[in-house]
Write an enzyme that holds these catalytic residues in place. Structure first.
Site, PDB file in Angstrom:
ATOM      1  N   VAL A  15      54.639   3.874 -55.524  1.00 41.29           N
ATOM      2  CA  VAL A  15      53.657   5.342 -55.581  1.00 41.29           C
ATOM      3  C   VAL A  15      53.499   5.777 -56.969  1.00 41.29           C
ATOM      4  CG1 VAL A  15      53.228   7.590 -54.726  1.00 41.29           C
ATOM      5  CG2 VAL A  15      53.929   6.032 -53.217  1.00 41.29           C
TER       6      VAL A  15
ATOM      7  N   ARG B   1      64.135  -1.380 -63.735  1.00 38.68           N
ATOM      8  CA  ARG B   1      62.722  -1.289 -63.520  1.00 38.68           C
ATOM      9  C   ARG B   1      61.942  -0.638 -64.783  1.00 38.68           C
ATOM     10  NH1 ARG B   1      61.274   1.382 -57.547  1.00 38.68           N
ATOM     11  NH2 ARG B   1      60.196  -0.819 -56.971  1.00 38.68           N
TER      12      ARG B   1
ATOM     13  N   ASN C 105      62.064   7.962 -53.700  1.00 41.09           N
ATOM     14  CA  ASN C 105      62.010   7.478 -52.504  1.00 41.09           C
ATOM     15  C   ASN C 105      62.658   8.595 -51.624  1.00 41.09           C
ATOM     16  OD1 ASN C 105      63.988   6.589 -54.199  1.00 41.09           O
ATOM     17  ND2 ASN C 105      64.696   4.923 -52.965  1.00 41.09           N
TER      18      ASN C 105
ATOM     19  N   ALA D 200      47.249   2.555 -49.907  1.00 44.88           N
ATOM     20  CA  ALA D 200      47.756   1.594 -49.240  1.00 44.88           C
ATOM     21  C   ALA D 200      48.205   0.288 -50.178  1.00 44.88           C
ATOM     22  CB  ALA D 200      47.100   0.901 -48.049  1.00 44.88           C
TER      23      ALA D 200
ATOM     24  N   LYS E  44      49.928  14.256 -43.864  1.00 46.52           N
ATOM     25  CA  LYS E  44      50.384  13.010 -44.313  1.00 46.52           C
ATOM     26  C   LYS E  44      51.080  12.322 -43.148  1.00 46.52           C
ATOM     27  CE  LYS E  44      51.602   9.681 -46.969  1.00 46.52           C
ATOM     28  NZ  LYS E  44      51.171   8.438 -47.416  1.00 46.52           N
TER      29      LYS E  44
ATOM     30  N   ALA F 162      48.553  11.330 -40.537  1.00 45.57           N
ATOM     31  CA  ALA F 162      47.821  10.119 -40.810  1.00 45.57           C
ATOM     32  C   ALA F 162      48.423   9.006 -40.627  1.00 45.57           C
ATOM     33  CB  ALA F 162      47.151  10.158 -42.119  1.00 45.57           C
TER      34      ALA F 162
ATOM     35  N   CYS G  29      56.378   3.330 -45.081  1.00 44.61           N
ATOM     36  CA  CYS G  29      55.872   4.566 -44.499  1.00 44.61           C
ATOM     37  C   CYS G  29      55.977   4.718 -43.048  1.00 44.61           C
ATOM     38  CB  CYS G  29      54.444   4.777 -45.013  1.00 44.61           C
ATOM     39  SG  CYS G  29      54.562   5.220 -46.882  1.00 44.61           S
TER      40      CYS G  29
ATOM     41  N   LYS H 135      52.604  -7.288 -45.994  1.00 45.09           N
ATOM     42  CA  LYS H 135      51.186  -7.363 -45.550  1.00 45.09           C
ATOM     43  C   LYS H 135      50.884  -8.359 -46.823  1.00 45.09           C
ATOM     44  CE  LYS H 135      48.399  -3.792 -46.876  1.00 45.09           C
ATOM     45  NZ  LYS H 135      47.834  -2.716 -47.381  1.00 45.09           N
TER      46      LYS H 135
HETATM   47  C1  UDX Z   1      49.950   3.017 -45.027  1.00 42.98           C
HETATM   48  C2  UDX Z   1      48.883   3.849 -45.171  1.00 42.98           C
HETATM   49  O1  UDX Z   1      47.844   3.095 -44.878  1.00 42.98           O
HETATM   50  C3  UDX Z   1      48.848   4.695 -46.329  1.00 42.98           C
HETATM   51  O2  UDX Z   1      47.639   5.677 -46.523  1.00 42.98           O
HETATM   52  C4  UDX Z   1      50.089   5.376 -46.749  1.00 42.98           C
HETATM   53  O3  UDX Z   1      49.881   6.275 -48.108  1.00 42.98           O
HETATM   54  C5  UDX Z   1      51.392   4.381 -46.831  1.00 42.98           C
HETATM   55  O4  UDX Z   1      51.294   3.928 -45.770  1.00 42.98           O
HETATM   56  P1  UDX Z   1      50.691   0.603 -46.332  1.00 42.98           P
HETATM   57  O5  UDX Z   1      51.902   0.902 -45.294  1.00 42.98           O
HETATM   58  O6  UDX Z   1      51.050   0.228 -47.865  1.00 42.98           O
HETATM   59  O7  UDX Z   1      49.783   2.255 -46.370  1.00 42.98           O
HETATM   60  O8  UDX Z   1      49.815  -0.424 -45.621  1.00 42.98           O
HETATM   61  P2  UDX Z   1      48.758  -0.450 -44.400  1.00 42.98           P
HETATM   62  O9  UDX Z   1      47.661  -1.258 -44.869  1.00 42.98           O
HETATM   63  O10 UDX Z   1      48.521   0.825 -43.709  1.00 42.98           O
HETATM   64  O11 UDX Z   1      49.739  -1.507 -43.478  1.00 42.98           O
HETATM   65  C6  UDX Z   1      50.701  -1.029 -42.897  1.00 42.98           C
HETATM   66  C7  UDX Z   1      51.214  -2.322 -41.660  1.00 42.98           C
HETATM   67  O12 UDX Z   1      50.394  -2.121 -40.811  1.00 42.98           O
HETATM   68  C8  UDX Z   1      51.065  -3.718 -42.238  1.00 42.98           C
HETATM   69  O13 UDX Z   1      52.384  -4.280 -41.764  1.00 42.98           O
HETATM   70  C9  UDX Z   1      49.939  -4.353 -41.852  1.00 42.98           C
HETATM   71  O14 UDX Z   1      49.969  -5.460 -41.803  1.00 42.98           O
HETATM   72  C10 UDX Z   1      49.948  -3.460 -40.443  1.00 42.98           C
HETATM   73  N1  UDX Z   1      48.460  -3.408 -39.770  1.00 42.98           N
HETATM   74  C11 UDX Z   1      47.697  -2.753 -40.452  1.00 42.98           C
HETATM   75  C12 UDX Z   1      48.318  -4.377 -38.696  1.00 42.98           C
HETATM   76  O15 UDX Z   1      49.247  -4.998 -38.171  1.00 42.98           O
HETATM   77  N2  UDX Z   1      47.075  -4.252 -38.166  1.00 42.98           N
HETATM   78  C13 UDX Z   1      46.150  -3.410 -38.954  1.00 42.98           C
HETATM   79  O16 UDX Z   1      44.861  -3.411 -38.164  1.00 42.98           O
HETATM   80  C14 UDX Z   1      46.452  -2.611 -39.790  1.00 42.98           C
HETATM   81  P1  ADP Z   2      58.107   4.571 -53.294  1.00 41.53           P
HETATM   82  O1  ADP Z   2      57.339   3.447 -52.395  1.00 41.53           O
HETATM   83  O2  ADP Z   2      57.892   5.889 -52.418  1.00 41.53           O
HETATM   84  O3  ADP Z   2      57.275   4.673 -54.707  1.00 41.53           O
HETATM   85  P2  ADP Z   2      60.214   3.387 -54.594  1.00 41.53           P
HETATM   86  O4  ADP Z   2      61.592   3.043 -53.828  1.00 41.53           O
HETATM   87  O5  ADP Z   2      59.506   2.276 -54.993  1.00 41.53           O
HETATM   88  O6  ADP Z   2      59.334   4.366 -53.581  1.00 41.53           O
HETATM   89  O7  ADP Z   2      60.318   4.251 -55.934  1.00 41.53           O
HETATM   90  C1  ADP Z   2      60.947   5.348 -56.010  1.00 41.53           C
HETATM   91  C2  ADP Z   2      61.800   5.316 -57.263  1.00 41.53           C
HETATM   92  O8  ADP Z   2      62.349   6.528 -57.528  1.00 41.53           O
HETATM   93  C3  ADP Z   2      62.860   4.222 -57.485  1.00 41.53           C
HETATM   94  O9  ADP Z   2      62.744   3.627 -58.645  1.00 41.53           O
HETATM   95  C4  ADP Z   2      64.254   5.077 -57.908  1.00 41.53           C
HETATM   96  O10 ADP Z   2      64.827   4.541 -58.869  1.00 41.53           O
HETATM   97  C5  ADP Z   2      63.377   6.538 -58.662  1.00 41.53           C
HETATM   98  N1  ADP Z   2      64.272   7.650 -58.362  1.00 41.53           N
HETATM   99  C6  ADP Z   2      64.961   8.013 -57.262  1.00 41.53           C
HETATM  100  N2  ADP Z   2      65.712   9.157 -57.764  1.00 41.53           N
HETATM  101  C7  ADP Z   2      65.376   9.359 -58.889  1.00 41.53           C
HETATM  102  C8  ADP Z   2      65.922  10.652 -59.950  1.00 41.53           C
HETATM  103  N3  ADP Z   2      66.525  11.518 -59.473  1.00 41.53           N
HETATM  104  N4  ADP Z   2      65.444  10.378 -61.346  1.00 41.53           N
HETATM  105  C9  ADP Z   2      64.564   9.117 -61.687  1.00 41.53           C
HETATM  106  N5  ADP Z   2      64.120   8.397 -60.703  1.00 41.53           N
HETATM  107  C10 ADP Z   2      64.565   8.471 -59.362  1.00 41.53           C
END
Ligand code: UDX
Ligand code: ADP
Length: 462
Positions: A13, A39, A91, A164, A220, A223, A276, A339
């Protein structure tokens, strides 16, 4: 005007979101910080193709903005100190211990961030929740920040991210909407406006919604629950289609043309994954239960139950079709990511299908275009179903799809990578054990074509 932003968390994110803000707002200095040194080093890799997150189009944007007004650093305190606005993008995994174990979101990383901001800040700050959080988290953050005693004023905003994975760049560049929740008092409204002004650099004003904090937080979760519910609904129908001779793709098309239903998110699959959907629904269920709303909780929990069933059922069907035994049989997995177009594997259905097949002593060989071997073993070991050496013995990773499929009894399609459609399926067939099976968990391949070659082809929902 905000001139200096910091983002805590350089993940799926924080990284892409800040890259776009930096690209669209060259006058704002954007610093993304993370505790994870590796990272951050990867985000700073001189070769932008090595950044730690694969998203189409992202590396070009990082190349443009990095070093100009986009910086990646491990100096968290310094970045907090200098910023006027701080995004929290850490996270929030499901709790694995204590009260709410397996359901509630673990807020320890969020709380640590709040405490760190409280300790470091010497000037007023706007703190923006970007991570998906349970409703009313903002008040917890506010309470920690307001009790620091060093006279600094904080405004807390909720600005959930709807991108997504796999389409993060396009979603960020042209979002359906941007949602910003804040306090209704004058200071709250001023804070909201300063964030609106940032997005207004590229998002039309009508698409920037402002609400109170709780509505924003709950929107959120809602949704994601609605989206996941669509997938579970079509997956529930997929099982019925298989029994009755209907084709789930035809059903999806027919219902999707109803403008009230809409055609998106109706693709039947081996089950949804990602960081998510499951986490947010579990969290929603937990919140509903904590208010005594058991019917609400049960309603949403069924979405997860259906999804687990879909993953299990896929593995069971492979075993049943391969004459009730997969012991010692090679089964090739095409795809491990949750995905296409992402290297993220969190909650990917592939992990659970592999686990079930390994329990039956299958010999699983995995190919994924973007996921590396370490990640695959990490995912599998995380389940703790068997010793790590057993996982290494039972599952191997190949970097060549043809080698992965050679001598296999069956191929399982777990991720809908476009490149799988372009493979030489005749060549793959020639090198497999016969009868050669394809279990298509994504409805990706062309049934007729594969059957003409000689495959026994089964797709979810038909
Ligand atoms: C989701 C939401 O879409 C996004 O708005 C939010 O911010 C985070 O969660 P993401 O998980 O990244 O995004 O991907 P998404 O495209 O939503 O797919 C989620 C899962 O559902 C995947 O495993 C995908 O393969 C599956 N999926 C999606 C299906 O199986 N069928 C569909 O029609 C759509
Ligand atoms: P998301 O999909 O929500 O972005 P990620 O696990 O990919 O989640 O990213 C979250 C990041 O936040 C990780 O790289 C983790 O190391 C970092 N993080 C968690 N706690 C802290 C903190 N207190 N200070 C700085 N970074 C942090």
């Amino acid at each position: 005007m905000i001139k200096n932003i910091c983002c805590i968390g350089a993940g799926y994110v924080g990284g892409p979101t800040m890259a776009i803000i930096a690209q669209k707002c060259p006058g704002i200095k954007v610093t993304v910080v993370d505790l994870n040194e590796k990272r951050i080093a990867d985000w700073n890799d001189p070769n932008v193709d090595n950044i730690p997150i694969y998203e189409p189009g992202l590396s070009a944007i990082v190349a443009e903005a990095r070093g100009r007004n986009l910086f990646f650093s491990t100096e968290v305190d310094k970045a907090i100190d200098e910023a006027e606005m701080i995004f929290i993008s850490v996270n929030t995994p499901t709790k694995t211990y204590g009260v709410g174990k397996g359901m509630a979101a673990d807020l320890k990383y969020i709380e640590l961030c709040a405490r760190q901001i409280a300790r470091v800040a010497k000037t007023d700050k706007i703190v923006v929740e970007k991570s998906t959080l349970p409703v009313r988290t903002a008040s917890a953050i506010k309470s920690i920040l307001d009790h620091t005693g060093n006279g600094v004023k904080f405004q807390i905003l909720s600005n959930p991210e709807f991108l997504a994975e796999g389409t993060a760049v396009e979603d960020l560049l042209a979002p359906d909407r941007v949602l910003i929740g804040g306090d209704s008092n004058e200071d709250g409204q001023k804070a909201i406006q300063s964030l609106v002004n940032i997005y207004a650099n590229w998002v039309p004003k009508e698409q920037i919604l402002t609400t109170n904090v709780w509505s924003s937080e709950l929107s959120k979760l809602t949704a994601n629950a609605f989206l996941a519910q669509r997938v579970s609904s079509i997956n529930a129908m997929s099982e019925l289609c298989e029994k009755t001779g209907a084709d789930v793709n035809e059903v999806a098309r027919a219902i999707g043309m109803d403008s009230r239903i809409g055609s998106k998110f109706l693709k039947s699959s081996v089950g949804f994954g990602g960081s998510c959907f499951q986490k947010d629904i579990l969290n929603l269920v937990y919140i509903a239960k904590s208010y005594g709303l058991n019917e609400v909780a049960d309603y949403w929990e069924q979405v997860i139950i259906m999804n687990d069933h879909q993953k299990r059922r896929f593995a069971k069907n492979i075993i049943k079709t391969l004459y009730n035994t997969v012991s010692g049989k090679k089964i090739a997995f095409l795809g491990w990511a949750f995905k296409k177009d992402t290297n993220d594997t969190r909650e990917s259905a592939a992990i659970y299908v592999a686990d079930d097949l390994l329990a039956e002593q299958a010999n699983v060989v995995v190919f994924d275009p973007k996921v590396n071997e370490n990640q695959i073993y990490y995912d599998l070991n995380y389940l703790e179903s068997r010793a790590e050496e057993e996982n290494k013995k039972g599952l191997t990773v190949s970097t060549d799809p043809y080698a992965a499929c050679k001598d296999a009894h069956a191929i399982a399609i777990l991720t809908e990578w476009d490149e799988f459609k372009t493979y030489d399926w005749q060549k793959i067939y020639n090198q497999m054990q016969k009868p050669a099976f394809v279990f298509d968990g994504r409805n990706l391949l062309n049934k007729k074509e594969l059957e003409q070659i000689g495959f026994v082809y089964q797709a979810i929902g038909s």
